[in-house]
Design an enzyme around this catalytic site. Sequence first.
Site, PDB file in Angstrom:
ATOM      1  N   GLU A  76       4.900   0.914  -0.661  1.00 24.87           N
ATOM      2  CA  GLU A  76       5.047   0.593   0.663  1.00 24.87           C
ATOM      3  C   GLU A  76       6.126  -0.585   0.801  1.00 24.87           C
ATOM      4  O   GLU A  76       6.587  -1.236  -0.173  1.00 24.87           O
ATOM      5  CB  GLU A  76       3.806  -0.119   1.154  1.00 24.87           C
ATOM      6  N   LYS A  83      -7.007  -8.094   1.491  1.00 25.01           N
ATOM      7  CA  LYS A  83      -6.439  -9.508   1.115  1.00 25.01           C
ATOM      8  C   LYS A  83      -7.388 -10.514   1.659  1.00 25.01           C
ATOM      9  O   LYS A  83      -8.326 -10.556   2.498  1.00 25.01           O
ATOM     10  CB  LYS A  83      -5.187  -9.509   2.287  1.00 25.01           C
TER      11      LYS A  83
HETATM   12  N1  PSU Z   1      -0.144  -6.490   0.533  1.00 28.74           N
HETATM   13  C1  PSU Z   1       0.621  -7.452  -0.026  1.00 28.74           C
HETATM   14  N2  PSU Z   1       1.455  -8.028   1.251  1.00 28.74           N
HETATM   15  C2  PSU Z   1       1.478  -7.476   2.212  1.00 28.74           C
HETATM   16  C3  PSU Z   1       0.837  -6.332   2.808  1.00 28.74           C
HETATM   17  C4  PSU Z   1      -0.099  -5.807   1.669  1.00 28.74           C
HETATM   18  O1  PSU Z   1       0.357  -7.735  -1.191  1.00 28.74           O
HETATM   19  O2  PSU Z   1       2.422  -7.987   3.220  1.00 28.74           O
HETATM   20  C5  PSU Z   1       0.794  -5.537   4.086  1.00 28.74           C
HETATM   21  C6  PSU Z   1       0.518  -4.135   3.936  1.00 28.74           C
HETATM   22  O3  PSU Z   1       1.554  -3.379   4.565  1.00 28.74           O
HETATM   23  C7  PSU Z   1      -0.632  -3.784   4.831  1.00 28.74           C
HETATM   24  C8  PSU Z   1      -0.340  -4.890   6.017  1.00 28.74           C
HETATM   25  O4  PSU Z   1      -0.921  -2.554   5.476  1.00 28.74           O
HETATM   26  O5  PSU Z   1       0.065  -6.147   5.251  1.00 28.74           O
HETATM   27  C9  PSU Z   1      -1.817  -5.072   6.799  1.00 28.74           C
HETATM   28  O6  PSU Z   1      -1.266  -5.629   7.738  1.00 28.74           O
HETATM   29  P1  PSU Z   1      -2.052  -5.460   9.456  1.00 28.74           P
HETATM   30  O7  PSU Z   1      -3.212  -6.392   8.975  1.00 28.74           O
HETATM   31  O8  PSU Z   1      -1.139  -6.208  10.404  1.00 28.74           O
HETATM   32  O9  PSU Z   1      -2.486  -4.434   9.507  1.00 28.74           O
END
Ligand code: PSU
Length: 312
Positions: free
Chosen positions: A27, A161
Amino acid sequence: MSARPPLLLAPRVAEALAARRPVVALESTIISHGLPRPYNLEVAHELEAIVRDAGGIPATVGVIGGRIVVGLDSAQLELLALADGVAKVGVRELPLAVASGRHAATTVAATAAMARSAGVRVFATGGLGGVHRGAGAPFDESSDLTTLSRTPITVVCAGVKSILDVPATLERLETLGVTVAGYRTKRFPGFYVADSGYELEWSLSSPQEVAATMAAADQLGLHGAIVVANPVPFEHQLDPAVHASALSEALAAAQSKGVRGKEVTPFLLDHIYQATGGASLEANVWAVRNNVALGADVATAWEAMVSAARGA
Ligand code: PSU
Ligand code: MN
């Protein structure tokens, strides 16, 4: 109507898929919005190199000038890593980014959906999005979850996360029919730390077992993703005590500043980075490296299984 198709599969990725070589999707949100510049670009290249060194073909996904590219080239990676004004897009924003001709980084959700449309079966990232803590007012749950409920792709990640409400996210993954198994562990990984404190019922212990699970899901006609939860190597995890205090500081800061919506995740990751004097970054990058290496092995095992089945 433009005749130009909105999704561009890089020729090297198209060839690899046609030749049934192992392809791993990566990604771009982690690059554009998850890691500090210019280290982010270095990591983007390093992750691709990890896939190649394992005999696979990397396909980083992003949106360049309104075109969804599966298999960014190095100039495109550099653009998404270093340019200002790169949007962060989930699935629902893809048509907006395409129609307006924007440059955009794709989240886990958008990457999984586009990689799968292009025919890629394995995707590796850091940690999934999920249910945010205090997700009541306003309710904040990443569209990573709902997208994974309808996207049959295998996602290798270090759990979700740790800034999130982990038990609530596990419950939602269950409701949404997303298959979740630990990789060589029955403890759900905690992204920056190896153990989130929550248990898993199932674990898989080799790339071949992951591939067999993918084959079974296909035969059953299931539509959900398979999440392979792979802990950050213990020696590279963030000290759990440091993690706990940086996290509570970051959550308090987000609360007092009223950070909302898609800014929440980048804000918390950055705050934890500052609060740990950069140590969280190394744990984050180690988690991703480890996932990408396993992703390449899973893609290899998957292609081996498919060709064995064809030969049989
Ligand atoms: N994993 C990481 N760092 C990130 C992300 C994932 O180590 O920045 C990103 C991914 O793209 C994931 C996003 O889809 O954070 C989630 O964001 P939100 O909570 O706004 O959906
Ligand atoms: Mn959100």
